[in-house]
Write an enzyme that holds these catalytic residues in place. Structure first.
Site, mmCIF file in Angstrom:
data_model
loop_
_atom_site.group_PDB
_atom_site.id
_atom_site.type_symbol
_atom_site.label_atom_id
_atom_site.label_comp_id
_atom_site.label_asym_id
_atom_site.label_seq_id
_atom_site.Cartn_x
_atom_site.Cartn_y
_atom_site.Cartn_z
ATOM 1 N N GLU A 40 14.988 13.413 2.909
ATOM 2 C CA GLU A 40 13.765 13.673 2.147
ATOM 3 C C GLU A 40 12.774 14.547 2.913
ATOM 4 O OE1 GLU A 40 11.410 10.224 1.123
ATOM 5 O OE2 GLU A 40 10.174 11.429 -0.226
ATOM 6 N N ASP B 144 17.034 8.559 2.950
ATOM 7 C CA ASP B 144 15.604 8.306 2.775
ATOM 8 C C ASP B 144 15.151 7.534 4.018
ATOM 9 O OD1 ASP B 144 13.022 7.767 2.016
ATOM 10 O OD2 ASP B 144 13.564 7.457 -0.088
ATOM 11 N N ILE C 260 12.236 6.386 5.126
ATOM 12 C CA ILE C 260 11.499 5.167 4.733
ATOM 13 C C ILE C 260 11.388 5.231 3.214
ATOM 14 C CG2 ILE C 260 9.372 3.808 4.821
ATOM 15 C CD1 ILE C 260 8.605 5.082 7.424
ATOM 16 N N ASP C 261 12.032 4.322 2.519
ATOM 17 C CA ASP C 261 11.812 4.232 1.080
ATOM 18 C C ASP C 261 10.783 3.134 0.867
ATOM 19 O OD1 ASP C 261 12.358 5.046 -1.637
ATOM 20 O OD2 ASP C 261 13.154 3.025 -1.881
ATOM 21 N N THR D 152 7.122 4.228 1.462
ATOM 22 C CA THR D 152 6.115 4.645 2.454
ATOM 23 C C THR D 152 4.734 4.069 2.136
ATOM 24 O OG1 THR D 152 7.330 6.651 2.938
ATOM 25 C CG2 THR D 152 5.003 6.674 3.499
ATOM 26 N N ASP E 10 16.610 8.439 -3.101
ATOM 27 C CA ASP E 10 16.132 7.110 -3.520
ATOM 28 C C ASP E 10 17.284 6.272 -4.080
ATOM 29 O OD1 ASP E 10 13.289 7.803 -3.219
ATOM 30 O OD2 ASP E 10 13.542 9.009 -5.033
HETATM 31 C C1 IPD Z 1 9.238 5.979 -3.575
HETATM 32 C C2 IPD Z 1 9.667 4.553 -3.769
HETATM 33 C C3 IPD Z 1 8.986 3.955 -4.988
HETATM 34 C C4 IPD Z 1 9.292 4.750 -6.231
HETATM 35 C C5 IPD Z 1 8.916 6.190 -6.028
HETATM 36 C C6 IPD Z 1 9.611 6.762 -4.787
HETATM 37 P P1 IPD Z 1 9.128 6.955 -1.044
HETATM 38 O O1 IPD Z 1 9.892 6.555 -2.454
HETATM 39 O O2 IPD Z 1 11.055 4.444 -3.945
HETATM 40 O O3 IPD Z 1 9.456 2.654 -5.244
HETATM 41 O O4 IPD Z 1 8.578 4.214 -7.312
HETATM 42 O O5 IPD Z 1 9.321 6.903 -7.182
HETATM 43 O O6 IPD Z 1 9.213 8.099 -4.607
HETATM 44 O O7 IPD Z 1 8.217 8.099 -1.363
HETATM 45 O O8 IPD Z 1 8.425 5.769 -0.579
HETATM 46 O O9 IPD Z 1 10.287 7.371 -0.217
HETATM 47 CA CA CA Z 2 12.065 7.239 -1.638
HETATM 48 CA CA CA Z 3 10.800 8.266 1.740
#
Ligand code: IPD
Ligand code: CA
Ligand code: CA
Length: 279
Positions: free
Chosen positions: A72, A99, A101-102, A104, A226
């Protein structure tokens, strides 16, 4: 799956890498120094996201220097740029999809629901998926054709047969164009299910569908990183992953529906009736 003799297996590298990155992220909880926004005010990034991706890239490239890498934080922000980036590599021989950190926003606020997501695709097909939740020290692992495991136990999707008996999850994407569809979906589904959660990590929501803790998950406007690892976890636990039109999951899918399989058609038709498919 092709293994090169004398080398560590793909899955071993994915597990080791996710564990190391997760441990490091957790050590930085409440302790990041730079917070910036990317595509929108809802799209956050810290130096910990970037550091985690660097660590993951370095570890994977040590073992597999010839493999492609899609992370990402290495891609221009925004839906068009990320779709283009995915398209340019999705048929490469071996592609790691990361990803770092999913979740963030959760990481930034100290809400302990975030994860590291690592997938490996062979010519566009996911063959390994690992998601690590460092706060609960839970590692979710799937290998194509070999099942999916958490804490060493085989996972199985939840048995509920009807939407009315379901606990679902969704999310609020940082791309606000997709938000309207998600809200329409929530409005239509809340009265028809047991409840809906939105805990802020799409990857962990998918892992929870695989583990039978959720019956289904949908979200409009996600990216390949994701979904990739979580999609294999759900499939290898007996569940189903499609786009919101019901087409089979591919790396290009952004509007995703994952479920235990039993409630899938009901979920798809409710989203379609509510004009909430994002299409
Ligand atoms: C997000 C998370 C969140 C989702 C967002 C994503 P990130 O990823 O997965 O749950 O609702 O659509 O973008 O930005 O924290 O890697
Ligand atoms: Ca994510
Ligand atoms: Ca992320």
């Amino acid at each position: 799956m092709v293994y090169t003799p004398g080398r560590k297996s793909f899955t071993a590298v994915a597990i080791n890498t996710a564990a190391k990155a997760g441990e490091w992220i957790l050590s930085k909880l409440g302790n990041y120094s730079s917070l910036k926004t990317k595509y929108s005010p809802h799209d956050l990034v810290t130096e910990v996201d970037q550091g985690s991706e660097k660590l993951i890239r370095r570890l994977i490239q040590t073992h597999f220097p010839e493999h492609s890498f899609l992370g990402e934080e290495g891609v221009e922000p925004g839906p068009e740029a990320s779709a283009k980036a995915v398209e340019s590599v999705m048929n490469d021989e071996y592609l790691w999809i990361i990803d770092p950190i999913d979740g963030t926003t959760n990481f930034v606020h100290g809400f302990p629901f975030f994860s590291v997501s690592i997938a490996l695709a062979y010519r566009g097909e996911i063959i390994v998926g690992v998601i690590y939740d460092p706060s609960r020290d839970e590692l979710f692992v799937a290998e194509k054709g070999k099942g999916a495991y958490v804490r060493g136990r085989r996972m199985q999707v939840a048995p509920q047969q009807k939407l009315s008996e379901s606990l679902l999850a969704t999310g609020f994407p940082p791309n606000r164009d997709a938000l309207g569809s998600n809200i329409k979906g929530i409005q239509a589904l809340v009265p028809k299910v047991r409840n809906i959660r939105s805990a802020g990590s799409a990857a962990l929501h998918l892992a929870y569908v695989a583990a039978g803790r959720l019956n289904g998950f949908w979200e409009i406007g996600l990216n390949a990183w994701d979904i990739a690892a979580g999609a294999l976890l759900v499939q290898e636990s007996g569940g189903l992953v499609t786009d919101t039109a019901g087409n089979p999951y591919t790396l290009a899918v952004r509007n995703v529906v994952a479920s235990n399989g039993h409630i899938h058609d009901e979920l798809l038709s409710e989203l379609s009736a509510a004009n909430a498919t994002g299409q």
